[in-house]
Write a protein that holds these residues in place. Structure first.
Motif, PDB file in Angstrom:
ATOM      1  N   HIS A 181       0.834  -1.206   0.000  1.00  0.00           N
ATOM      2  CA  HIS A 181       0.000   0.000   0.000  1.00  0.00           C
ATOM      3  C   HIS A 181       0.869   1.257   0.000  1.00  0.00           C
ATOM      4  CE1 HIS A 181      -4.069  -1.507   0.155  1.00  0.00           C
ATOM      5  NE2 HIS A 181      -3.708  -2.389   1.078  1.00  0.00           N
ATOM      6  N   LEU A 182       1.911   1.265   0.812  1.00  0.00           N
ATOM      7  CA  LEU A 182       2.788   2.445   0.845  1.00  0.00           C
ATOM      8  C   LEU A 182       3.537   2.606  -0.473  1.00  0.00           C
ATOM      9  CD1 LEU A 182       4.203   2.231   4.480  1.00  0.00           C
ATOM     10  CD2 LEU A 182       2.475   3.818   3.603  1.00  0.00           C
ATOM     11  N   LYS A 183       3.903   1.496  -1.096  1.00  0.00           N
ATOM     12  CA  LYS A 183       4.587   1.551  -2.400  1.00  0.00           C
ATOM     13  C   LYS A 183       3.655   2.126  -3.462  1.00  0.00           C
ATOM     14  CE  LYS A 183       4.966  -2.118  -5.143  1.00  0.00           C
ATOM     15  NZ  LYS A 183       4.378  -1.649  -6.392  1.00  0.00           N
ATOM     16  N   ASP A 184       2.410   1.665  -3.466  1.00  0.00           N
ATOM     17  CA  ASP A 184       1.451   2.072  -4.506  1.00  0.00           C
ATOM     18  C   ASP A 184       0.815   3.431  -4.236  1.00  0.00           C
ATOM     19  OD1 ASP A 184       1.982  -0.320  -5.771  1.00  0.00           O
ATOM     20  OD2 ASP A 184       0.176  -1.317  -5.022  1.00  0.00           O
ATOM     21  N   GLU A 185       0.522   3.733  -2.981  1.00  0.00           N
ATOM     22  CA  GLU A 185      -0.208   4.946  -2.626  1.00  0.00           C
ATOM     23  C   GLU A 185       0.693   6.095  -2.191  1.00  0.00           C
ATOM     24  OE1 GLU A 185      -3.479   5.079  -3.150  1.00  0.00           O
ATOM     25  OE2 GLU A 185      -3.479   2.970  -3.744  1.00  0.00           O
ATOM     26  N   GLY A 186       1.913   5.784  -1.788  1.00  0.00           N
ATOM     27  CA  GLY A 186       2.798   6.821  -1.260  1.00  0.00           C
ATOM     28  C   GLY A 186       2.526   7.034   0.218  1.00  0.00           C
ATOM     29  N   THR A 187       2.726   8.236   0.687  1.00  0.00           N
ATOM     30  CA  THR A 187       2.557   8.570   2.095  1.00  0.00           C
ATOM     31  C   THR A 187       1.107   8.371   2.523  1.00  0.00           C
ATOM     32  OG1 THR A 187       4.332  10.188   1.909  1.00  0.00           O
ATOM     33  CG2 THR A 187       2.891  10.384   3.812  1.00  0.00           C
ATOM     34  N   MET A 188       0.927   7.693   3.672  1.00  0.00           N
ATOM     35  CA  MET A 188      -0.422   7.427   4.168  1.00  0.00           C
ATOM     36  C   MET A 188      -0.490   7.637   5.676  1.00  0.00           C
ATOM     37  SD  MET A 188      -1.416   3.929   2.084  1.00  0.00           S
ATOM     38  CE  MET A 188      -3.182   4.001   2.416  1.00  0.00           C
ATOM     39  N   ARG A 189      -1.632   8.088   6.133  1.00  0.00           N
ATOM     40  CA  ARG A 189      -1.896   8.197   7.563  1.00  0.00           C
ATOM     41  C   ARG A 189      -2.326   6.826   8.082  1.00  0.00           C
ATOM     42  NH1 ARG A 189      -5.049  13.696   8.872  1.00  0.00           N
ATOM     43  NH2 ARG A 189      -4.375  13.042  10.935  1.00  0.00           N
ATOM     44  N   THR A 190      -2.234   6.653   9.400  1.00  0.00           N
ATOM     45  CA  THR A 190      -2.631   5.391  10.014  1.00  0.00           C
ATOM     46  C   THR A 190      -4.075   5.044   9.665  1.00  0.00           C
ATOM     47  OG1 THR A 190      -1.144   5.907  11.847  1.00  0.00           O
ATOM     48  CG2 THR A 190      -2.684   4.109  12.193  1.00  0.00           C
ATOM     49  N   SER A 191      -4.956   6.021   9.727  1.00  0.00           N
ATOM     50  CA  SER A 191      -6.378   5.775   9.433  1.00  0.00           C
ATOM     51  C   SER A 191      -6.575   5.342   7.972  1.00  0.00           C
ATOM     52  CB  SER A 191      -7.216   7.013   9.736  1.00  0.00           C
ATOM     53  OG  SER A 191      -6.767   8.120   8.979  1.00  0.00           O
ATOM     54  N   GLU A 192      -5.776   5.866   7.063  1.00  0.00           N
ATOM     55  CA  GLU A 192      -5.866   5.466   5.652  1.00  0.00           C
ATOM     56  C   GLU A 192      -5.413   4.025   5.470  1.00  0.00           C
ATOM     57  OE1 GLU A 192      -5.109   9.658   3.315  1.00  0.00           O
ATOM     58  OE2 GLU A 192      -3.360   8.653   4.200  1.00  0.00           O
ATOM     59  N   ILE A 235      -7.190  -5.935   9.416  1.00  0.00           N
ATOM     60  CA  ILE A 235      -6.132  -5.790  10.422  1.00  0.00           C
ATOM     61  C   ILE A 235      -6.686  -5.023  11.623  1.00  0.00           C
ATOM     62  CG2 ILE A 235      -5.159  -3.636   9.533  1.00  0.00           C
ATOM     63  CD1 ILE A 235      -2.357  -4.757  10.134  1.00  0.00           C
ATOM     64  N   THR A 236      -6.297  -5.448  12.817  1.00  0.00           N
ATOM     65  CA  THR A 236      -6.722  -4.705  14.008  1.00  0.00           C
ATOM     66  C   THR A 236      -5.826  -3.480  14.173  1.00  0.00           C
ATOM     67  OG1 THR A 236      -5.234  -5.892  15.511  1.00  0.00           O
ATOM     68  CG2 THR A 236      -7.449  -6.844  15.160  1.00  0.00           C
ATOM     69  N   GLN A 237      -6.330  -2.499  14.894  1.00  0.00           N
ATOM     70  CA  GLN A 237      -5.543  -1.287  15.141  1.00  0.00           C
ATOM     71  C   GLN A 237      -4.255  -1.635  15.886  1.00  0.00           C
ATOM     72  OE1 GLN A 237      -6.306   1.899  13.978  1.00  0.00           O
ATOM     73  NE2 GLN A 237      -4.197   2.248  14.583  1.00  0.00           N
ATOM     74  N   LYS A 238      -4.353  -2.526  16.859  1.00  0.00           N
ATOM     75  CA  LYS A 238      -3.190  -2.940  17.638  1.00  0.00           C
ATOM     76  C   LYS A 238      -2.127  -3.581  16.742  1.00  0.00           C
ATOM     77  CE  LYS A 238      -1.805  -5.926  21.449  1.00  0.00           C
ATOM     78  NZ  LYS A 238      -2.217  -6.931  22.434  1.00  0.00           N
ATOM     79  N   MET A 239      -2.546  -4.473  15.860  1.00  0.00           N
ATOM     80  CA  MET A 239      -1.605  -5.149  14.965  1.00  0.00           C
ATOM     81  C   MET A 239      -0.998  -4.170  13.971  1.00  0.00           C
ATOM     82  SD  MET A 239       0.035  -7.838  14.136  1.00  0.00           S
ATOM     83  CE  MET A 239      -0.752  -9.085  15.120  1.00  0.00           C
ATOM     84  N   LEU A 240      -1.808  -3.253  13.449  1.00  0.00           N
ATOM     85  CA  LEU A 240      -1.295  -2.249  12.518  1.00  0.00           C
ATOM     86  C   LEU A 240      -0.215  -1.417  13.195  1.00  0.00           C
ATOM     87  CD1 LEU A 240      -1.309  -0.717   9.831  1.00  0.00           C
ATOM     88  CD2 LEU A 240      -3.240   0.625  10.706  1.00  0.00           C
ATOM     89  N   THR A 241      -0.486  -0.961  14.398  1.00  0.00           N
ATOM     90  CA  THR A 241       0.485  -0.155  15.143  1.00  0.00           C
ATOM     91  C   THR A 241       1.766  -0.938  15.398  1.00  0.00           C
ATOM     92  OG1 THR A 241      -1.295   1.093  16.192  1.00  0.00           O
ATOM     93  CG2 THR A 241       0.845   1.126  17.291  1.00  0.00           C
ATOM     94  N   LEU A 268       8.434  -2.090  11.357  1.00  0.00           N
ATOM     95  CA  LEU A 268       8.968  -1.635  10.076  1.00  0.00           C
ATOM     96  C   LEU A 268       9.793  -0.360  10.246  1.00  0.00           C
ATOM     97  CD1 LEU A 268       5.855  -2.378   7.858  1.00  0.00           C
ATOM     98  CD2 LEU A 268       8.117  -3.458   7.633  1.00  0.00           C
ATOM     99  N   GLU A 269       9.368   0.501  11.150  1.00  0.00           N
ATOM    100  CA  GLU A 269      10.125   1.717  11.432  1.00  0.00           C
ATOM    101  C   GLU A 269      11.464   1.374  12.106  1.00  0.00           C
ATOM    102  OE1 GLU A 269       9.648   6.037  13.667  1.00  0.00           O
ATOM    103  OE2 GLU A 269       8.234   4.439  14.142  1.00  0.00           O
ATOM    104  N   GLN A 270      11.441   0.448  13.044  1.00  0.00           N
ATOM    105  CA  GLN A 270      12.679   0.034  13.723  1.00  0.00           C
ATOM    106  C   GLN A 270      13.682  -0.554  12.745  1.00  0.00           C
ATOM    107  OE1 GLN A 270      11.210  -2.630  16.748  1.00  0.00           O
ATOM    108  NE2 GLN A 270      11.080  -1.004  18.286  1.00  0.00           N
ATOM    109  N   ASP A 271      13.175  -1.270  11.744  1.00  0.00           N
ATOM    110  CA  ASP A 271      14.050  -1.866  10.729  1.00  0.00           C
ATOM    111  C   ASP A 271      14.408  -0.884   9.618  1.00  0.00           C
ATOM    112  OD1 ASP A 271      14.390  -4.408  11.887  1.00  0.00           O
ATOM    113  OD2 ASP A 271      12.463  -5.089  11.085  1.00  0.00           O
ATOM    114  N   GLN A 272      13.987   0.365   9.764  1.00  0.00           N
ATOM    115  CA  GLN A 272      14.280   1.457   8.835  1.00  0.00           C
ATOM    116  C   GLN A 272      13.688   1.241   7.441  1.00  0.00           C
ATOM    117  OE1 GLN A 272      18.533   2.047   8.983  1.00  0.00           O
ATOM    118  NE2 GLN A 272      18.487   2.562  11.161  1.00  0.00           N
ATOM    119  N   ILE A 273      12.588   0.490   7.385  1.00  0.00           N
ATOM    120  CA  ILE A 273      11.910   0.234   6.118  1.00  0.00           C
ATOM    121  C   ILE A 273      10.923   1.352   5.797  1.00  0.00           C
ATOM    122  CG2 ILE A 273      10.456  -1.420   4.858  1.00  0.00           C
ATOM    123  CD1 ILE A 273      13.342  -2.402   5.546  1.00  0.00           C
ATOM    124  N   ILE A 274      10.347   1.937   6.838  1.00  0.00           N
ATOM    125  CA  ILE A 274       9.428   3.058   6.649  1.00  0.00           C
ATOM    126  C   ILE A 274       9.868   4.237   7.514  1.00  0.00           C
ATOM    127  CG2 ILE A 274       7.454   1.589   6.065  1.00  0.00           C
ATOM    128  CD1 ILE A 274       6.372   2.124   8.913  1.00  0.00           C
TER     129      ILE A 274
END
Length: 112
Positions: free
Chosen positions: A26-37, A45-51, A57-63
């Protein structure tokens, strides 16, 4: 530093699982996205799992997590430059999945 026997282990460790590849596509295809998007784009996906997945992914420097200092707070996610190096892999995964869906539909039609 984790010890890997083969490179694919490191790849699966970073982008493996049910949700990370979906988020990354989704980030590759859509670009920058908010959590709600992202949540709307991935309704199962649950909110907890998404977070949790976004944090990993942020810790691994992917996003990149972009925080805007405003009220109410605004946070966006985007593929990092390093994460963009996964674009070829993600495109291949998405393409193979689309082909697999077609094959499964064809097999289902033959068995009806």
């Amino acid at each position: 530093m984790k010890d890997y026997n083969i490179g694919v282990e490191a790849t699966i460790d970073v982008i493996g699982g049910k949700w990370k590849p979906v988020i990354l596509c989704h980030l590759k295809d859509e670009g920058t996205m908010r959590t709600s998007e992202l949540k709307r784009a991935i309704p199962k996906i649950t909110q907890k799992m998404l977070t949790q997945q976004l944090r990993e992914l942020e810790q691994d420097q992917i996003i990149n997590r972009i925080v805007y200092q405003q009220v109410p707070p605004k946070v966006e996610y985007e593929l990092s430059e390093y994460g963009s190096s996964l674009n070829t892999i993600l495109t291949s995964l998405c393409g193979w999945g689309e082909k697999h869906i077609e094959v499964m539909k064809e097999n289902e039609e033959l068995n009806v």
